[in-house]
Design an enzyme around this catalytic site. Structure first.
Site, PDB file in Angstrom:
ATOM      1  N   GLU A  47       0.821  -1.192   0.000  1.00 65.10           N
ATOM      2  CA  GLU A  47       0.000   0.000   0.000  1.00 65.10           C
ATOM      3  C   GLU A  47       0.858   1.246   0.000  1.00 65.10           C
ATOM      4  O   GLU A  47       1.933   1.280   0.600  1.00 65.10           O
ATOM      5  CB  GLU A  47      -0.937  -0.025   1.209  1.00 65.10           C
ATOM      6  CG  GLU A  47      -1.966  -1.122   1.057  1.00 65.10           C
ATOM      7  CD  GLU A  47      -2.927  -1.232   2.221  1.00 65.10           C
ATOM      8  OE1 GLU A  47      -4.078  -1.619   1.977  1.00 65.10           O
ATOM      9  OE2 GLU A  47      -2.546  -0.950   3.357  1.00 65.10           O
ATOM     10  N   CYS A  62       3.589   8.365   1.424  1.00 67.30           N
ATOM     11  CA  CYS A  62       4.089   7.381   2.379  1.00 67.30           C
ATOM     12  C   CYS A  62       4.300   6.087   1.614  1.00 67.30           C
ATOM     13  O   CYS A  62       3.362   5.496   1.082  1.00 67.30           O
ATOM     14  CB  CYS A  62       3.047   7.204   3.491  1.00 67.30           C
ATOM     15  SG  CYS A  62       3.507   5.960   4.691  1.00 67.30           S
ATOM     16  N   CYS A  80       6.533  -7.471   7.270  1.00 67.00           N
ATOM     17  CA  CYS A  80       7.651  -6.988   8.090  1.00 67.00           C
ATOM     18  C   CYS A  80       8.175  -8.142   8.922  1.00 67.00           C
ATOM     19  O   CYS A  80       7.400  -8.965   9.395  1.00 67.00           O
ATOM     20  CB  CYS A  80       7.161  -5.855   9.003  1.00 67.00           C
ATOM     21  SG  CYS A  80       8.505  -4.999   9.855  1.00 67.00           S
ATOM     22  N   CYS A  99       6.069  -5.470  16.053  1.00 61.83           N
ATOM     23  CA  CYS A  99       5.600  -4.457  16.993  1.00 61.83           C
ATOM     24  C   CYS A  99       4.124  -4.734  17.293  1.00 61.83           C
ATOM     25  O   CYS A  99       3.324  -4.909  16.368  1.00 61.83           O
ATOM     26  CB  CYS A  99       5.801  -3.064  16.422  1.00 61.83           C
ATOM     27  SG  CYS A  99       7.527  -2.781  15.972  1.00 61.83           S
ATOM     28  N   CYS A 124       1.109  -2.718  15.762  1.00 59.17           N
ATOM     29  CA  CYS A 124       1.166  -2.398  14.326  1.00 59.17           C
ATOM     30  C   CYS A 124       0.507  -3.497  13.502  1.00 59.17           C
ATOM     31  O   CYS A 124       0.825  -4.674  13.652  1.00 59.17           O
ATOM     32  CB  CYS A 124       2.627  -2.224  13.900  1.00 59.17           C
ATOM     33  SG  CYS A 124       2.824  -2.008  12.111  1.00 59.17           S
ATOM     34  N   CYS A 150      -1.431   5.552   9.777  1.00 62.42           N
ATOM     35  CA  CYS A 150      -0.205   4.863  10.206  1.00 62.42           C
ATOM     36  C   CYS A 150      -0.525   3.533  10.850  1.00 62.42           C
ATOM     37  O   CYS A 150      -1.368   3.453  11.729  1.00 62.42           O
ATOM     38  CB  CYS A 150       0.522   5.642  11.296  1.00 62.42           C
ATOM     39  SG  CYS A 150       1.004   7.253  10.860  1.00 62.42           S
TER      40      CYS A 150
END
Ligand code: SAH
Ligand code: SF4
Length: 395
Positions: free
Chosen positions: A118, A131, A138, A142, A145, A371
């Site tokens: 994205e 962004c 990933c 975290c 997230c 975010c």
């Protein structure tokens, strides 16, 4: 790559351009100046012309955004034919585009292998920020997230990273037009590496892509308009300044190792003290090039007055700005956003200590573009909750 913050750093070291399997042609998008020079020579460009040819092709691809060799009018017909036989000019494909009520645009982009990432464009009165993502998924986990719940599928290539900028310029219709005066007020004026993935675990490709984006004869974004956000991959931080030269943001999020270990598990490998020491050494650090400390506001987790005071003590001596991010919820998220009054009280303490402490207004929430909400909906390789907990408890 193991999904583990304590695993050794492995990077994609693919620097030799690969030919597209479908066509046997090499994609020019993503080639740095050196790589493009080598590719043009290999294609048969005479050495004594290479300087001029490289500049011409470079500008067609990265300055004018041209995709068709036939449009490269300052090259001879034969040379254009040679280029078309050998190369392609390919971008990742926009699969869908959503536009939020606040003007934020979210692109779902398909890359080779059918994976999706994205890309989010955020218009503001004085700038427009793109962004971009550096990985599919990933390796890190975290706990607040959404991307962290998705396994790493692969690193993006330099072409796929700079390609995100190029496809946004397509969508914004922002390539310069020959003969028209140069427009200095750009819709896409800033880049943040804050999408999916940890950019410092894909260092070489991120560096090459940003070098291309900064090149004055191409996309020509100033290094001061590019911000790379890292969760704290300490050994790569100094390299970021030396080899890319962009601004740095750090996902700080907690003021004790105990809490940071849970929120940002890479902290178990490089703790707060080690991270702060690396940031103090960040080359070229100054008031005009401050480090951004990102701090997600999680209700009853990291948002007390004592946290705010510890934070300003920890960063003493570092030219910094504290970006407070109200937590953005996602389905199944184990946290809640701090109350607004709590966020303001926290901001006030930081501000009184002499640091800018903007509260990041959530943008594009209605389209899950804020975010930490990014995740490729089609990726099936999800981490299970048990796996996340197991990873978080490893020391
Ligand atoms: N991997 C890099 C860059 C991508 S994340 C990093 O972690 O820095 C961009 C920012 O969004 C980071 O500060 C991240 O911690 C934050 N973030 C992640 N999930 C979030 C959420 N649900 N709400 C608010 N911010 C979040
Ligand atoms: Fe990865 Fe950044 Fe999300 Fe952590 S916050 S899981 S490093 S994308």
């Amino acid at each position: 790559m193991p999904n583990d913050a304590t695993a050794p750093i492995t990077q994609d070291v693919m620097t030799i351009p690969r030919k597209l399997p479908e066509t046997g042609k090499l994609n020019l998008v993503g080639l740095t100046r050196d790589a493009m020079r080598a590719a043009l020579i290999e294609a048969g460009t005479p050495e004594k012309q290479i300087k001029m040819r490289l500049n011409q092709v470079w500008q067609w691809v990265y300055h004018w955004g041209v995709r068709d060799f036939a449009a490269m009018t300052n090259l001879s017909k034969d040379y254009r034919a040679l280029l078309a036989e050998t190369f392609t000019i390919d971008l990742p494909e926009i699969v869908s585009k959503q536009v939020s009520a606040d003007g934020t645009r979210k692109y779902l982009v398909r890359i080779a292998g059918g994976h999706e990432v994205e890309v989010v464009y955020i218009p503001e009165s004085d700038r427009g920020t793109l962004c971009i993502s550096s990985q599919v998924g990933c390796t890190l986990t975290c706990s607040f997230c959404h991307t962290g719940t998705q396994k790493l599928v692969r690193n993006l290539t330099a072409g796929e990273i700079v390609g995100q900028i190029m496809l946004a310029r397509d969508d914004l219709n922002e390539w310069p037009k020959p003969g028209e005066p140069k427009d200095e007020t750009r819709l896409l004026s800033n880049i943040v590496l804050m999408g999916m993935g940890e950019p410092l675990y894909n260092f070489d490709n991120v560096r090459d892509a940003m070098k291309i984006a900064m090149d004055g004869e191409g996309i020509a974004l100033s290094r001061r308009r590019i911000t790379l956000s890292t969760s704290g991959v300490v050994p790569e931080i100094a390299k970021t300044a030396e080899e890319i030269g962009c601004l740095l943001a750090v996902s700080f999020h907690a003021t004790t190792d105990e809490v940071r270990n849970k929120l940002v598990p890479i902290n178990k490998r490089w703790n707060i003290e080690t991270l702060i020491a690396a940031l103090k050494e960040y080359p070229r650090l100054s008031n005009s090039e401050r480090i951004t400390f990102e701090y997600v506001m999680l209700k009853d987790v990291n948002d007390t007055d004592a946290d705010a005071r510890r934070l300003v003590n920890l960063i003493k001596g570092i030219p910094a700005k504290i970006n407070l991010i109200p937590f953005n919820e996602w389905p199944g998220a184990p946290y809640e956003r701090s109350d607004w009054s709590r966020i303001e009280a926290f901001a006030d303490i930081v501000h009184k200590a002499g640091y800018a402490s903007p509260i990041r207004t959530p943008r594009g929430e209605d389209i899950m573009a804020a975010c930490g909400q990014l995740k490729s909906a089609t990726e099936r390789a999800r981490k299970s909750r048990a796996q996340i907990e197991a990873e978080a408890s490893q020391g």
